[in-house]
Scaffold this active site. Structure first.
Site: not given
Length: 679
Positions: A350, A479, A481, A661
């Site tokens: 992030d 997000h 992802d 993440c």
């Protein structure tokens, strides 16, 4: 040379001494006005040899040197110097006036010194600054393109004041002109030639005012000032300077970009030099530079170094040990960021996105620091070196949201879409539904989140990886992802897109139930963050009609994004692999509100070459093996990929994140050079 044609005047019965510039045309206009009363004809002759081409121009035609022509009100002489003077005033042009019977009335002897001035760049991008390259004043991409390239330095050797858009960089305030490192960067040369007896020239070096904060120019020929002085001569809103240049000498200019392109800056910079007499410019030359873009690297690029962050009290030590083993198997260096360097913040993806910037002579890693800016500043400062710099874009007047984190910033492998090649892939990030549809943001359906405009503008400004948006605001974290990832493949387009699929998950559970495995456990032995039991059977999962309806809606959203991927990347169904993934909501009944992955999100994976680190899903055990793991291995194995399932439940999954993440990967640049492509 880029000087436009200029006009000079002459005076009757006065000797004229002027400086001319090689191959730069000058005009003596209105010749009749300069002659005596009764002048009807004129002859203009280079009386000193062949150093100046002369043409007399009338309304009807242009005559050559030594031709007697009839005078009109608009008769003019054009002089083009072709030879550099060996001595002062060694070129002479004689203007002879005649009456109506062609009897000589008078002569004007014009003496000239011809000098050469050129501002030069590496216009053909071969690492050599050619003398007066004809393409130096324009810029095009492609294999046959031309124009010099400017690199933005944002590393520990950053040499000037910080621009408006903050760049985390400190360090050297002095240039060592002998430092080989600087030889790699963008240089310009001012070259002059002329008679030895000529005096020094004073040249004005400048850029347009609006571009002066986008670069710094240093005179590498002059002695280096003290560390307390600003030794850039142009830049940071100082748009001009005067240089004293010896005739026959050369000045080496180091040019460093201070900002990357964005929505307000297309990356093109013109640099000018100018020779003046009094207030008036007599000669000018220019070069055009393009600032090298920031380029993001997709999962398919070769990994160089794998990172993860340490939490205090070794909370995530078992997870880090699993990552170490995974990196060892992949043959990739693994670096753990200490808890002091990240303030015990585990969400490394992030915080930063690795990329690079490149010219024909230098390639530098460039780390994009997200507006999130939480915890990793100390670590990021340690990354600064001659080979690695940091960029950050944020708006301090705009609230940051989780969509500003870089789990929400990904890049596809190279693609061709409708005949248009994207050799560096395309960047994509998540946003609101309205922005995906090209509409203005609206609050009709409640508060929306979107990546900061300055970040989106930065990404668009790089041009080579034309960004597009997906709908991700339906997720708690928001997000891309969380539901999409690219992995390499050994055939076809050499990649596959993985998409999370609630419908595949429910289909598998229905098959398990039909085969008599309704009592099989999902998330066996696991607990949620509040200590409540996460374990649930297949039958119990299927019995929750509200949750199933919720996931049906999520599948529609993912299919909406699926269509965007197909359209923007030229994909077909054969390029996409579905991965079982159920979601739960953040509402009180877990079947409403924004969504989170229910089981560990196997799409939120890490790719290290042919090794893939997948969050361990803790699915039903069938024949002594997790059926979800068996499926994923069966899908990815034929692509040439080896799966390692990594337990990230504690500190990651129950905190709404996964392996991707909680890690980051530095990758090798593309072999293709961006300036050899058209964009």
């Amino acid at each position: 040379m880029t000087t436009a044609q200029r006009t000079i005047g002459v005076a009757q019965d006065q000797e004229t001494n002027r400086t001319l510039f090689l191959n730069s045309k000058v005009v003596i206009s209105k010749l009749k006005r300069h002659g005596p009363i009764g002048s009807a004809y004129v002859k203009v002759l280079n009386s000193s040899g062949d150093g100046i081409n002369v043409a007399v121009v009338t309304e009807e035609r242009a005559s050559q040197d030594a031709t007697v022509v009839q005078l009109t009100e608009n008769t003019a002489a054009e002089l083009t110097p072709t030879v550099i003077s060996a001595e002062q005033d060694d070129q002479q042009v004689t203007v002879t006036y005649y009456d109506g019977e062609k009897k000589e009335l008078s002569k004007l002897d014009l003496k000239f010194t011809v000098v050469y001035i050129s501002l030069d760049s590496d216009a053909d991008r071969d690492g050599v600054i050619e003398e007066n390259n004809p393409n130096k004043g324009s810029w095009t991409g492609g294999a046959d393109g031309h124009g010099a390239i400017l690199v933005t330095k944002n590393d520990d050797m950053y040499l000037g004041p910080k621009p408006d858009n903050p760049v985390i960089s400190t360090g050297s305030e002095i240039i060592d002109s002998n430092d080989k490192e600087f030889a790699k960067y963008t240089h310009l040369k001012i070259r002059t030639k002329g008679p030895v007896s000529a005096t020094n020239m004073k040249l004005r070096l400048y850029v347009k005012e609006e571009l002066s904060q986008r670069l710094l120019i240093f005179n590498m020929t002059e002695p280096i000032p003290s560390a307390q002085e600003n030794f850039y001569i142009v830049g940071f809103r100082q748009e001009t300077t005067t240089l004293t240049v010896p005739v026959g000498g050369e000045i080496d200019l180091l040019v460093i970009g201070t900002v990357f392109p964005d929505d307000c800056f297309d990356g093109l910079i013109e640099v000018f030099i100018e020779y003046r007499v009094g207030m008036l410019p007599m000669f000018s030359d220019r070069v055009i530079l393009r600032t090298a873009p920031w380029i993001m690297t997709p999962n398919t690029q070769t990994p160089v170094r794998f990172y993860a962050a340490q939490m205090t009290e070794a909370k995530n030590a078992p997870y880090l040990a699993r990552l170490q083993a995974f990196a060892d198997d992949a043959g990739v260096e693994f670096q753990i960021v200490s808890s002091k360097m990240c303030q015990s913040n585990q969400w490394m993806q992030d915080e930063i996105e690795f990329g690079y910037t490149q010219t024909p002579t230098v390639t530098s890693t460039a780390v994009l620091h997200s507006p999130r800016d939480r915890g990793f500043t100390a670590f990021i400062k340690t990354m600064l070196s001659k080979e690695m710099g940091v960029i950050q874009r944020y708006n301090p007047h705009q609230d940051r949201t989780s969509l500003d984190c870089f789990g929400n910033l990904e890049c596809s492998p190279p693609v061709t879409v409708g005949g248009v090649e994207y050799p560096f892939g395309r960047i994509y990030h998540g946003s609101t539904l309205a922005s995906c549809q090209g509409l203005a943001d609206s609050t009709e359906m409640g508060p929306f989140r979107r990546m900061m405009k300055v970040v989106r503008g930065f990404l668009r400004g790089q041009k080579v990886q034309k960004p597009f948006e997906l709908f991700s605001d339906w997720l708690v974290v928001g997000h891309v992802d969380e539901f999409s990832a690219f992995v390499p493949a050994n055939s076809g387009k050499k990649f596959k897109l993985l998409l999370g699929s609630p419908s595949l998950f429910y289909s598998m559970l229905n098959e398990l139930k039909a085969d008599g495995h309704g009592a099989a456990k999902i998330l066996e032995g696991k607990k949620w963050r509040d200590g409540s039991k996460a374990e649930i059977t297949v039958d119990e999962f299927l019995s929750d009609a509200g949750l199933q309806k919720f996931n049906s809606g999520i599948q529609q959203i993912i299919d909406y994004n699926r269509d965007i991927f197909k359209r923007e990347l030229g994909l077909t169904e054969g390029d996409i692999i579905d991965i079982p993934l159920p979601f739960h909501g953040d509402g009180r009944d877990w079947a409403s509100g924004h969504a989170c992955a229910y089981i560990p999100d196997m799409v939120n994976l890490v790719v290290l070459g042919t090794c893939v680190g997948v969050p361990k899903p803790f699915g039903p055990q069938i024949g002594g093996r997790c059926c979800f793991e068996t499926l994923v291995e069966g899908l990815l194995g034929p692509l040439g990929l080896q799966c390692t399932f990594i337990d990230d439940w504690n500190n990651y999954h129950i905190e709404d994140g996964e392996v991707h993440c909680g890690s980051n990967t530095l990758r090798e640049p593309f072999e293709t050079k961006w300036w050899t492509t058209k964009f």
